[in-house]
Enzyme design. Structure first.
Site, short mmCIF file in Angstrom:
data_model
loop_
_atom_site.label_atom_id
_atom_site.label_comp_id
_atom_site.label_asym_id
_atom_site.label_seq_id
_atom_site.Cartn_x
_atom_site.Cartn_y
_atom_site.Cartn_z
N CYS A 72 0.83 -1.20 0.00
CA CYS A 72 0.00 0.00 0.00
C CYS A 72 0.86 1.25 0.00
O CYS A 72 1.49 1.56 -1.00
CB CYS A 72 -0.98 -0.03 1.18
SG CYS A 72 -2.33 1.16 1.02
N HIS A 132 -3.49 -5.72 1.33
CA HIS A 132 -2.75 -5.90 2.57
C HIS A 132 -2.67 -7.36 3.04
O HIS A 132 -3.51 -7.81 3.82
CB HIS A 132 -3.42 -5.09 3.68
CG HIS A 132 -3.24 -3.63 3.53
ND1 HIS A 132 -2.26 -2.91 4.19
CD2 HIS A 132 -3.91 -2.72 2.77
CE1 HIS A 132 -2.34 -1.64 3.86
NE2 HIS A 132 -3.34 -1.50 2.99
N GLU A 175 -0.69 -8.54 5.22
CA GLU A 175 -0.38 -8.61 6.66
C GLU A 175 -1.63 -8.60 7.53
O GLU A 175 -1.57 -8.94 8.71
CB GLU A 175 0.58 -7.47 7.05
CG GLU A 175 -0.05 -6.11 7.27
CD GLU A 175 -0.39 -5.37 5.98
OE1 GLU A 175 -0.40 -6.00 4.91
OE2 GLU A 175 -0.66 -4.16 6.06
#
Lengths: 81, 225
Positions: free
Chosen positions: B85, B194, B196
């Site tokens: 991002c 994302h 994560e």
């Protein structure tokens, strides 16, 4: 003191959704005859005394490396009288 | 394997990225934007967020942070870097990856669980996936529209450098539905969604994101063996 102005604009081929939104507002507010609006950024840089060639070279470098992203934007730099 | 996670002023996802590294079996090392020392890490994650308030352009000021000078130099020598991002935006601003990320074409911030197709799976960060595998991970951005000129896009496609592509909907106007790209050697990867945030079932829509971090840990184990 002198003022150096740097105008940064998205390249014509890059979509400008913000400009398009402003254009939409023009239409809603009844302002006709406008075919396109593009939104950019203006930087006003104040320097002591008249700019030297070395200073102008620095400012051009900053305009190209920091103030604009040459992948998507162009800049124009001018010294205001 | 030591993976550094950089915190810039305005980073949001550094904690999650560090946690993902640990869940994948790696050791996470906190790196600070103002410190050029990479503390002996083997790879770096540039996390999501709004570094320097997204002032000027997303990633434009972070690119010149002291830590980035070292990261750019080491990345050019082959150190693996994953930009997520805002991290992807920083990698593009630093010219480690081609193109740029621009304001979403519909102008709205978008936050959704996004389906992706993994296309390049021989990179440091994606080797745990199968080519063509479909995954679902969160996506949240206001300026995630990937743009580049046609010649660059053709080169990315021709050389197989597109890592992931959006499925179902194009959430931000990215050209050719590109969600992530890599450098030719596959050490540097930039991704708008994302991974994560999708490493544990308690908090993510899936655990599909874990593969990015497992890939890096596995790459390093392979390199050492």
């Amino acid at each position: 003191m002198a003022r150096v102005v740097v105008d940064v604009m998205l390249k014509p081929e890059i979509l400008d959704p913000q400009g398009r939104a402003v254009m939409g507002a023009f239409t809603r507010l009844g302002v006709g005859g406008v075919s396109d609006i593009r939104q950019g950024k203006r930087f006003e840089i104040t320097i002591d005394g008249d700019p030297t060639d070395a200073q102008l070279a620095d400012l051009h470098r900053m305009a190209e490396e920091l103030l604009s992203n040459p992948v998507i934007e162009t800049y124009e730099l001018r010294v205001e009288p | 394997m030591k993976i550094g996670v950089v915190t810039f002023p305005g980073s949001l996802d550094d904690r999650d990225a560090a946690r993902a590294v640990r869940v994948a079996g790696g050791e996470s090392v906190a790196l600070w934007h103002g410190d050029p020392d990479l503390r002996g890490v083997d790879a770096v994650v540039l996390p999501g967020g709004f570094s320097y308030g997204d002032y000027l352009r997303c990633g434009a000021i972070a690119r010149f942070a002291p830590v980035m000078r070292t990261i750019v130099e080491r990345a050019q020598q082959g150190m693996p870097v994953l930009g997520i991002c805002n991290g992807f935006q920083i990698l593009c601003e630093a010219h480690l990856l081609p193109g740029a990320l621009t304001r979403n074409d519909h102008l709205h911030f978008v936050c959704r669980d996004q389906r992706l197709r993994m296309e390049r799976t021989d990179t440091t960060w994606t080797n745990a996936y199968a080519e063509g595998e479909e995954i679902v991970i969160p996506l949240k951005n206001g300026e995630g529209g990937y743009v580049a000129d046609d010649a660059t896009l053709d080169r990315l496609e021709g050389d197989g450098l597109v890592v992931a592509r959006y499925l179902d909907v194009n959430p931000n106007g990215s050209l050719r539905d590109i969600a992530g790209i890599s450098n030719p050697s596959g050490t540097i990867v930039g991704l708008m969604p994302h991974p994560e945030h999708a490493v544990e079932s308690l908090t993510g829509p899936s655990t599909d994101g874990l593969g990015f971090f497992v890939s890096a840990v596995r790459s390093f184990a392979g390199a050492k063996a």
